[in-house]
Motif scaffolding. Structure first.
Motif, mmCIF file in Angstrom:
data_model
loop_
_atom_site.group_PDB
_atom_site.id
_atom_site.type_symbol
_atom_site.label_atom_id
_atom_site.label_comp_id
_atom_site.label_asym_id
_atom_site.label_seq_id
_atom_site.Cartn_x
_atom_site.Cartn_y
_atom_site.Cartn_z
ATOM 1 N N GLU A 48 42.316 21.359 1.723
ATOM 2 C CA GLU A 48 41.877 19.756 2.417
ATOM 3 C C GLU A 48 40.506 19.347 3.016
ATOM 4 N N SER A 49 39.444 20.524 2.944
ATOM 5 C CA SER A 49 37.501 20.246 3.573
ATOM 6 C C SER A 49 37.620 19.066 2.286
ATOM 7 N N VAL A 50 37.375 19.492 0.888
ATOM 8 C CA VAL A 50 37.633 19.343 -0.366
ATOM 9 C C VAL A 50 37.673 17.855 -0.371
ATOM 10 N N TYR A 51 39.270 17.272 -0.283
ATOM 11 C CA TYR A 51 39.634 16.107 -0.338
ATOM 12 C C TYR A 51 38.759 15.073 1.373
ATOM 13 N N LEU A 52 39.038 15.606 2.244
ATOM 14 C CA LEU A 52 38.390 14.831 3.167
ATOM 15 C C LEU A 52 37.179 14.704 2.934
ATOM 16 N N MET A 53 36.392 15.622 2.418
ATOM 17 C CA MET A 53 34.981 15.235 2.475
ATOM 18 C C MET A 53 34.384 13.998 1.529
ATOM 19 N N TYR A 54 35.435 14.212 0.489
ATOM 20 C CA TYR A 54 35.952 12.919 -0.759
ATOM 21 C C TYR A 54 36.135 11.904 -0.188
ATOM 22 N N GLN A 55 37.150 12.391 0.526
ATOM 23 C CA GLN A 55 37.503 10.463 1.237
ATOM 24 C C GLN A 55 36.276 9.959 1.847
ATOM 25 N N MET A 56 35.594 10.897 2.865
ATOM 26 C CA MET A 56 34.284 10.160 3.622
ATOM 27 C C MET A 56 33.316 9.510 2.640
ATOM 28 N N THR A 57 33.029 10.036 1.920
ATOM 29 C CA THR A 57 32.136 8.770 0.821
ATOM 30 C C THR A 57 32.426 7.759 0.521
ATOM 31 N N PHE A 58 34.177 7.884 0.362
ATOM 32 C CA PHE A 58 34.549 6.084 0.133
ATOM 33 C C PHE A 58 34.205 5.595 1.436
ATOM 34 N N ALA A 59 35.238 5.968 2.509
ATOM 35 C CA ALA A 59 34.734 5.694 3.910
ATOM 36 C C ALA A 59 33.369 5.852 4.395
ATOM 37 N N ILE A 60 32.086 6.007 3.612
ATOM 38 C CA ILE A 60 30.277 5.458 3.892
ATOM 39 C C ILE A 60 29.946 4.443 3.244
ATOM 40 N N ILE A 61 30.379 4.341 1.337
ATOM 41 C CA ILE A 61 29.778 3.231 1.514
ATOM 42 C C ILE A 61 30.119 2.197 1.190
ATOM 43 N N THR A 62 32.147 2.110 1.722
ATOM 44 C CA THR A 62 32.728 0.682 2.067
ATOM 45 C C THR A 62 31.960 -0.141 3.169
#
Length: 423
Positions: free
Chosen positions: A113-127
């Motif tokens: 889950e740490s990898v999944y939430l970090m991956y999704q974090m990068t989407f939340a950042i760029i938007t």
């Protein structure tokens, strides 16, 4: 504890780094190259600062609102401050997790889950970083910081939940978005348009020289975006598999199609293909294929890229001037319009076997019914984004102020907002 798939995890770690590369330094350079010299540093630090702010917001509350179970409309507070993130760690090893665990729509993952939430974090950042292009050169940095926090929680997280949570209502509707056509691009582009209209035009627009300071920066930034986009799209397969491979191929083809589409239309209309036009077309192709990347074949991807390149050229070069809004760096013209085009065309070109599963052997195929589902998801995203973005902007403007003064804008944001300037 269920063991992770090391190949999937390695690919997702790489994809996460690639998507982060898209914001810093990719988007920072892309936008900085298109503003005037006096605003280069402030434009870059907007992307950099948003990266810091959203990383913390996502950890504290954003991830919980987007991906905990909750309802079909929003997650709950069960993952506040990432509570439970250590539940799968045993003897120093972090195991795989299940998204939406305990619900009828639970989705087993092959990564921690740490990898999944970090991956999704990068989407939340760029938007939210993308939407800053709409009001470049006239935003107060303090207002932007507060706006980013509220917008991430009240606009981005709910829409991410609708589309990508197993319980989200858009997912239940049958509308699809492989890597962020609605969540990222329509969302950021439409929000950017709302902000551009509410903040008003740049001082001296159509009178002063507003030409880009350094297109070399923009070309380097666009190149980094192109490379990083493979993590964005192919990474959204959430594993090192055949669907990721096809998504990578369709991403490349659509990017090339977007660049060619914009270049040919510009060449025909103005007699010369510009560097800014070609890189903008490539980005338009990348934007448009984002919702489709894991659902279409290369032929469909090429069509999406070519169509998006031509339509986004019209939006950025013609429509903006006709309607009179000042979308400084074409955040709406490229991301908003390109995202809408791509989301709709996904319903036309989707190839069923790519998304087929045991429970859905036909997969998602292009049809009138699918096109209508896509249109409904696009429409609701736009309405929510417009209304909530406008309210957030109005509140922050009243409390802090969103626009710098005319004098500060003339001097430049580098000096007035950060006390620095390029030599």
């Amino acid at each position: 504890m269920r063991a992770i798939d090391t190949g999937d995890t390695a690919w997702m770690l790489m994809s996460t780094g690639l998507v982060l590369l898209m914001t810093v330094p990719g988007l920072a350079l892309f936008y900085a190259g298109m503003v005037r010299r006096k605003n280069v540093l402030s434009t870059m630090i907007q992307s950099f600062g948003i990266c810091c702010i959203v990383s913390i917001v996502w950890m504290v509350l954003g991830y919980s609102l987007a991906f905990s179970t909750g309802t079909a409309w929003i997650g709950d507070l069960s993952r506040f401050f990432l509570r439970g993130i250590a539940d799968h760690i045993h003897q120093g090893v972090d195991g795989a997790f299940t998204l939406g665990a305990g619900t009828p729509a639970e989705t087993p993952m092959t990564i921690p889950e740490s990898v999944y939430l970090m991956y999704q974090m990068t989407f939340a950042i760029i938007t939210p970083a993308l939407l800053t292009g709409a009001f470049a050169g006239r935003i107060r940095f303090s207002g932007l910081c507060v706006f980013t926090i509220l917008w991430s929680l009240l606009v981005y997280s709910p829409i991410a939940h609708w589309v990508w949570s197993p319980l989200g209502w858009v997912a239940g509707l049958g509308a699809v978005d492989f890597a962020g056509g609605t969540v990222v691009h329509i969302n950021s582009g439409v929000a950017g348009l709302v902000c551009a209209i509410m903040i008003g035009q740049r001082y001296g627009l159509k009178r002063d020289d507003m030409s880009p300071h350094n297109l070399a920066y923009a070309i380097i930034g666009a190149s980094l975006l192109w490379v990083g986009w493979f993590g964005f799209n192919a990474g959204s397969a959430l594993g090192a598999n055949g669907r990721a491979g096809m998504a990578m191929l369709t991403t490349q083809v659509a990017a090339a199609g977007g660049g060619m589409g914009w270049m040919l239309v510009e060449w025909w209309r103005h007699g010369k293909p510009t560097a800014l036009g070609i890189i903008s077309g490539v980005v338009a192709g990348l934007v448009a294929v984002t919702p489709a990347a894991g659902f279409v074949l290369p032929g469909g991807a090429l069509a999406i890229g070519l169509i998006a390149g031509g339509i986004c050229f019209y939006s950025a070069a013609v429509l903006k001037n006709k309607l009179g809004y000042d979308d400084s760096l074409d955040a709406f013209g490229v991301h908003g319009v390109g995202g809408i085009v791509g989301a709709l065309l996904t319903g036309v070109f989707a190839y069923g076997p790519l998304s087929a599963t045991a429970s859905s052997p036909a997969g998602i195929s292009g049809s009138w019914a699918q096109l209508l589902r896509q249109a409904e998801a696009v429409g609701v995203t736009i309405v929510w984004c417009v209304v909530v973005t406008a309210v957030i902007f109005w509140v922050v403007d009243k409390l802090i102020g969103m626009r710098v003064s005319a004098e500060e804008e003339q001097i430049g944001l580098d000096l007035t907002q950060h006390g620095e300037r390029l030599n």
